[in-house]
Design an enzyme around this catalytic site. Sequence first.
Site, PDB file in Angstrom:
ATOM      1  N   SER A 100       0.919  -1.295   0.032  1.00 44.49           N
ATOM      2  CA  SER A 100       0.154  -0.158  -0.005  1.00 44.49           C
ATOM      3  C   SER A 100       0.997   1.205   0.021  1.00 44.49           C
ATOM      4  O   SER A 100       2.041   1.138   0.564  1.00 44.49           O
ATOM      5  CB  SER A 100      -0.765  -0.176   1.275  1.00 44.49           C
ATOM      6  OG  SER A 100      -1.631   1.118   1.480  1.00 44.49           O
TER       7      SER A 100
ATOM      8  N   TYR B 223      -1.542  -0.589  10.369  1.00 39.56           N
ATOM      9  CA  TYR B 223      -1.789  -0.947   8.983  1.00 39.56           C
ATOM     10  C   TYR B 223      -0.583  -0.434   8.239  1.00 39.56           C
ATOM     11  O   TYR B 223       0.113  -1.049   7.531  1.00 39.56           O
ATOM     12  CB  TYR B 223      -3.183  -0.372   8.354  1.00 39.56           C
ATOM     13  CG  TYR B 223      -3.317  -0.532   6.920  1.00 39.56           C
ATOM     14  CD1 TYR B 223      -3.839  -1.793   6.537  1.00 39.56           C
ATOM     15  CD2 TYR B 223      -3.044   0.382   5.821  1.00 39.56           C
ATOM     16  CE1 TYR B 223      -4.071  -1.979   5.111  1.00 39.56           C
ATOM     17  CE2 TYR B 223      -3.259   0.071   4.602  1.00 39.56           C
ATOM     18  CZ  TYR B 223      -3.720  -0.965   4.236  1.00 39.56           C
ATOM     19  OH  TYR B 223      -3.875  -1.510   2.855  1.00 39.56           O
TER      20      TYR B 223
ATOM     21  N   LYS C  69       2.125  -2.459   6.103  1.00 43.47           N
ATOM     22  CA  LYS C  69       2.652  -2.409   4.882  1.00 43.47           C
ATOM     23  C   LYS C  69       4.093  -2.104   4.527  1.00 43.47           C
ATOM     24  O   LYS C  69       4.698  -2.695   3.543  1.00 43.47           O
ATOM     25  CB  LYS C  69       1.512  -1.377   3.879  1.00 43.47           C
ATOM     26  CG  LYS C  69       0.089  -2.151   4.130  1.00 43.47           C
ATOM     27  CD  LYS C  69      -0.073  -3.422   3.093  1.00 43.47           C
ATOM     28  CE  LYS C  69      -1.385  -3.980   3.112  1.00 43.47           C
ATOM     29  NZ  LYS C  69      -1.635  -5.108   2.374  1.00 43.47           N
TER      30      LYS C  69
HETATM   31  N1  LIG Z   1      -8.768  -0.927  -0.998  1.00 45.26           N
HETATM   32  C1  LIG Z   1      -7.766  -0.175  -0.917  1.00 45.26           C
HETATM   33  O1  LIG Z   1      -7.992   1.061  -0.669  1.00 45.26           O
HETATM   34  C2  LIG Z   1      -6.385  -0.438  -0.596  1.00 45.26           C
HETATM   35  C3  LIG Z   1      -5.516   0.433  -0.589  1.00 45.26           C
HETATM   36  C4  LIG Z   1      -3.991  -0.163  -0.450  1.00 45.26           C
HETATM   37  C5  LIG Z   1      -3.832  -1.128  -0.594  1.00 45.26           C
HETATM   38  N2  LIG Z   1      -4.840  -2.316  -0.275  1.00 45.26           N
HETATM   39  C6  LIG Z   1      -4.523  -3.746  -0.383  1.00 45.26           C
HETATM   40  O2  LIG Z   1      -5.127  -4.513  -1.259  1.00 45.26           O
HETATM   41  C7  LIG Z   1      -5.370  -5.655  -0.843  1.00 45.26           C
HETATM   42  C8  LIG Z   1      -6.778  -6.105  -1.232  1.00 45.26           C
HETATM   43  O3  LIG Z   1      -7.663  -4.978  -0.703  1.00 45.26           O
HETATM   44  P1  LIG Z   1      -9.082  -5.016  -1.350  1.00 45.26           P
HETATM   45  O4  LIG Z   1      -9.596  -3.552  -1.259  1.00 45.26           O
HETATM   46  O5  LIG Z   1      -9.371  -5.826  -2.329  1.00 45.26           O
HETATM   47  O6  LIG Z   1      -9.953  -5.731   0.033  1.00 45.26           O
HETATM   48  P2  LIG Z   1     -11.202  -6.778   0.268  1.00 45.26           P
HETATM   49  O7  LIG Z   1     -11.448  -6.824   1.689  1.00 45.26           O
HETATM   50  O8  LIG Z   1     -12.233  -6.083  -0.665  1.00 45.26           O
HETATM   51  O9  LIG Z   1     -10.615  -7.827  -0.170  1.00 45.26           O
HETATM   52  C9  LIG Z   1      -9.484  -8.732   0.585  1.00 45.26           C
HETATM   53  C10 LIG Z   1      -9.714 -10.262   0.600  1.00 45.26           C
HETATM   54  O10 LIG Z   1      -8.998 -10.883   1.424  1.00 45.26           O
HETATM   55  C11 LIG Z   1      -9.382 -12.016   2.048  1.00 45.26           C
HETATM   56  N3  LIG Z   1      -8.693 -12.114   3.217  1.00 45.26           N
HETATM   57  C12 LIG Z   1      -8.828 -11.319   4.244  1.00 45.26           C
HETATM   58  N4  LIG Z   1      -8.138 -11.845   5.460  1.00 45.26           N
HETATM   59  C13 LIG Z   1      -7.724 -13.125   4.989  1.00 45.26           C
HETATM   60  C14 LIG Z   1      -6.935 -14.086   5.687  1.00 45.26           C
HETATM   61  N5  LIG Z   1      -6.478 -14.086   6.849  1.00 45.26           N
HETATM   62  N6  LIG Z   1      -6.431 -15.065   4.696  1.00 45.26           N
HETATM   63  C15 LIG Z   1      -7.008 -15.167   3.696  1.00 45.26           C
HETATM   64  N7  LIG Z   1      -7.686 -14.404   3.089  1.00 45.26           N
HETATM   65  C16 LIG Z   1      -8.020 -13.172   3.688  1.00 45.26           C
HETATM   66  C17 LIG Z   1     -10.693 -11.281   2.335  1.00 45.26           C
HETATM   67  O11 LIG Z   1     -11.796 -12.539   2.342  1.00 45.26           O
HETATM   68  C18 LIG Z   1     -11.160 -10.790   0.764  1.00 45.26           C
HETATM   69  O12 LIG Z   1     -11.704 -11.664  -0.132  1.00 45.26           O
HETATM   70  C19 LIG Z   1      -5.156  -5.908   0.645  1.00 45.26           C
HETATM   71  O13 LIG Z   1      -3.942  -6.373   1.011  1.00 45.26           O
HETATM   72  C20 LIG Z   1      -5.401  -4.237   1.084  1.00 45.26           C
HETATM   73  O14 LIG Z   1      -4.369  -3.829   2.217  1.00 45.26           O
HETATM   74  C21 LIG Z   1      -6.141  -1.932  -0.358  1.00 45.26           C
END
Ligand SMILES: NC(=O)c1ccc[n+]([C@@H]2O[C@H](COP(=O)([O-])OP(=O)(O)OC[C@H]3O[C@@H](n4cnc5c(N)ncnc54)[C@H](O)[C@@H]3O)[C@@H](O)[C@H]2O)c1
Length: 367
Positions: A258, A273, A277
């Site tokens: 991130s 968080y 990251k």
């Molecule tokens: N959405 C944002 O703004 C954003 C920004 C920067 C980074 N990210 C990163 O991107 C990645 C995906 O984010 P997203 O927005 O798609 O989130 P999301 O919550 O929509 O999807 C996350 C997925 O990970 C799965 N998950 C959670 N914990 C788990 C575990 N312990 N074991 C296996 N699966 C698990 C969930 O079931 C879900 O399907 C994450 O690592 C998040 O930190 C997201």
Amino acid sequence: MVSAVRSVRLATRLTAVPRASFMRSTTSTTSVAQRAAFSMSARRFKSEVIKETEVPVSVYTPDSKGVASGNSDHFSIPVKASRAPEPIVEHEEDAVNPLEDKVFKQMPRTLQRMSVMGKVIIITGGARGLGNHMARACAEAGAKAVVIFDANQDLGDEAAAELHQKSGLPVSFFKVDVRDGNAINAAVQNVVDLYGAPDVLVNSAGIADSNIPAETYDPAMFRRLIDINLTGSFLMSQSVGRAMMDAGKPGSIILVASMSGSIVNYPQEQSCYNASKAGVIQFGKSLAAEWAKFGIRVNCISPGYMDTALNKVPALDAQKKIWKSMTPQDRLGAVDDLNGLCVFLASDSSSFMTGSNVIIDGGYTLY
Ligand SMILES: NC(=O)c1ccc[n+]([C@@H]2O[C@H](COP(=O)([O-])OP(=O)(O)OC[C@H]3O[C@@H](n4cnc5c(N)ncnc54)[C@H](O)[C@@H]3O)[C@@H](O)[C@H]2O)c1
């Protein structure tokens, strides 16, 4: 009505011009009215082309001595109907159209190298959000098989069934928690048995806590988040990396970190968080250095604010306005905005790229 009358008048005026004077008029003595009549009617009837199926031709040569002699040549040439243009295939917004082998073979080398043709790809967190859309992108970019690891049984199973149904590709779902090393190892071994050693790991599973001041952060919550985001990245990379090494296969590991690993978000307080990251980014760099000798590349994708379920929390609504205002592109990222970068990092076109952290944030970190 008015225009019909006018065109009749114009046509009459044009035909009323004697042939000889018409020939003259094309040189220099054309009256303004005649020129206007000619050019306006020409413009007017330009689109009314009568398409011929054959073109009548009259050829007069010195030998033929003109029409009157009856020695002229009159014949018709056939007109080939122009080939119907290839229909433009409109892809439905939600469709998944896998890259076909015959299309791949016709692609220029540069584009072939930008594909993931024939690769086995494991995507954690692929049940929804960014991971799910990266899984779809890999399916479209030529993956041989897509494997989703996710802790959510229902969503994961549904996502795999849908991706298989839409793409026709082999797609599997393993209900695996990225904190569970033994389950990960068993699942990765099963992937090897099913499809062969994985070529690519995309580790997108992750959670976020925000608006928790450090002074009141529950240590158990802190540990849980670090365990999922950071230790999970390690356990998945270790297991998939070993499978690549055992098979003597080069590979690409993509860790979704991130921008929070490089900057501190505003205005919400989310030290854990951000630390998790930052840990993922530094872990990715360390792994890249260690595993280059095995032909395994490791890179991070660091998204800015993305419009996914992770952020669809009512408490964040007011803050989203601030996030947008601090993003030069004035929007949150769309759920498929990481797709191109993911395919690129998975593909051989990024073969000299390892240990990179690519920020993809609509410009947020510029300020
Ligand atoms: N959405 C944002 O703004 C954003 C920004 C920067 C980074 N990210 C990163 O991107 C990645 C995906 O984010 P997203 O927005 O798609 O989130 P999301 O919550 O929509 O999807 C996350 C997925 O990970 C799965 N998950 C959670 N914990 C788990 C575990 N312990 N074991 C296996 N699966 C698990 C969930 O079931 C879900 O399907 C994450 O690592 C998040 O930190 C997201």
